[in-house]
Design a protein around this motif. Structure first.
Motif, PDB file in Angstrom:
ATOM      1  N   SER A 149      43.835  25.476  -7.385  1.00 19.71           N
ATOM      2  CA  SER A 149      43.698  26.292  -6.178  1.00 19.71           C
ATOM      3  C   SER A 149      45.059  26.601  -5.573  1.00 19.71           C
ATOM      4  CB  SER A 149      42.812  25.567  -5.157  1.00 19.71           C
ATOM      5  OG  SER A 149      43.339  24.286  -4.854  1.00 19.71           O
ATOM      6  N   SER A 165      39.595  21.810 -11.470  1.00 19.17           N
ATOM      7  CA  SER A 165      39.804  22.936 -10.557  1.00 19.17           C
ATOM      8  C   SER A 165      41.265  23.053 -10.148  1.00 19.17           C
ATOM      9  CB  SER A 165      38.941  22.765  -9.312  1.00 19.17           C
ATOM     10  OG  SER A 165      37.577  22.836  -9.623  1.00 19.17           O
ATOM     11  N   ARG A 204      40.712  11.258 -12.343  1.00 21.25           N
ATOM     12  CA  ARG A 204      41.300  12.533 -11.972  1.00 21.25           C
ATOM     13  C   ARG A 204      41.949  12.378 -10.604  1.00 21.25           C
ATOM     14  NH1 ARG A 204      37.391  17.640 -13.501  1.00 21.25           N
ATOM     15  NH2 ARG A 204      37.610  17.499 -15.756  1.00 21.25           N
ATOM     16  N   ASN A 205      43.112  12.963 -10.456  1.00 21.20           N
ATOM     17  CA  ASN A 205      43.830  12.884  -9.183  1.00 21.20           C
ATOM     18  C   ASN A 205      44.229  14.280  -8.728  1.00 21.20           C
ATOM     19  OD1 ASN A 205      43.922   9.949  -9.060  1.00 21.20           O
ATOM     20  ND2 ASN A 205      45.357  10.086 -10.761  1.00 21.20           N
ATOM     21  N   ASP A 206      44.460  14.363  -7.418  1.00 24.13           N
ATOM     22  CA  ASP A 206      44.940  15.598  -6.812  1.00 24.13           C
ATOM     23  C   ASP A 206      46.458  15.666  -6.940  1.00 24.13           C
ATOM     24  OD1 ASP A 206      43.348  16.765  -3.730  1.00 24.13           O
ATOM     25  OD2 ASP A 206      43.168  17.395  -5.813  1.00 24.13           O
ATOM     26  N   TYR A 207      46.957  16.786  -7.433  1.00 20.68           N
ATOM     27  CA  TYR A 207      48.396  16.997  -7.497  1.00 20.68           C
ATOM     28  C   TYR A 207      48.746  18.281  -6.765  1.00 20.68           C
ATOM     29  CZ  TYR A 207      48.549  13.381 -11.081  1.00 20.68           C
ATOM     30  OH  TYR A 207      48.452  12.188 -11.761  1.00 20.68           O
ATOM     31  N   TRP A 208      49.887  18.239  -6.088  1.00 22.90           N
ATOM     32  CA  TRP A 208      50.366  19.405  -5.354  1.00 22.90           C
ATOM     33  C   TRP A 208      51.710  19.855  -5.915  1.00 22.90           C
ATOM     34  CZ3 TRP A 208      47.703  21.973  -1.564  1.00 22.90           C
ATOM     35  CH2 TRP A 208      46.573  21.333  -1.039  1.00 22.90           C
ATOM     36  N   ASN A 264      47.512  23.554  -6.076  1.00 25.46           N
ATOM     37  CA  ASN A 264      46.871  22.248  -6.186  1.00 25.46           C
ATOM     38  C   ASN A 264      46.077  22.211  -7.474  1.00 25.46           C
ATOM     39  OD1 ASN A 264      44.036  20.758  -5.729  1.00 25.46           O
ATOM     40  ND2 ASN A 264      45.626  19.652  -4.614  1.00 25.46           N
ATOM     41  N   VAL A 298      43.454  19.458  -9.888  1.00 27.71           N
ATOM     42  CA  VAL A 298      42.782  18.176 -10.120  1.00 27.71           C
ATOM     43  C   VAL A 298      43.006  17.845 -11.588  1.00 27.71           C
ATOM     44  CG1 VAL A 298      40.614  16.934 -10.057  1.00 27.71           C
ATOM     45  CG2 VAL A 298      41.097  18.688  -8.339  1.00 27.71           C
TER      46      VAL A 298
END
Length: 120
Positions: free
Chosen positions: A34, A32, A106-110, A95, A97
């Motif tokens: 966003s 995903s 999987r990691n969150d990236y901004w 953002n 994933v």
């Protein structure tokens, strides 16, 4: 792995802007993606999200005016913003994933923020 946002700027009320955010680096998969925004003195809020299967969700404040889309071949997410209002003024952040190559997680990236200012 990083996300790079672009496309912000100054626009008059009623105008349009298109934001882009590209994921780069050694990426195995992208989930995903966003867009979020943060106005001065306010908390960061979700604006719109899109899954890898192209299912979209929107904040009530932007429904019917903003459209989120993605190009999976380019690992890029877009936010088309129409009928902009002064209250849309904020720093917009993307953002994603992401699963880096060689990782099982999987990691969150901004991405870095991009300023959108709606003013006459």
């Amino acid at each position: 792995v990083q996300l790079q946002a672009s496309g912000g700027g100054l626009v008059q009320p009623g105008g349009s802007l298109r934001l882009s955010c590209a994921a780069s680096g050694r990426i195995f998969s992208v989930g995903s993606m966003s867009w979020h925004r943060q106005a001065p003195g306010k908390q960061r809020e979700l604006v719109a999200a899109i899954t890898s299967g192209l299912i979209t969700t929107y904040a009530e404040a932007v429904k019917g005016r903003f459209t989120i889309s993605r190009d999976n071949a380019k690992n890029t997410v877009y936010l088309q913003m129409n009928s902009l209002k002064p209250e849309d003024t904020a720093v917009y952040y993307c953002n994603g994933v992401l699963r880096p190559t060689g990782s099982s997680c999987r990691n969150d990236y901004w991405g870095q923020g991009t300023q959108v200012t709606v003013s006459s």
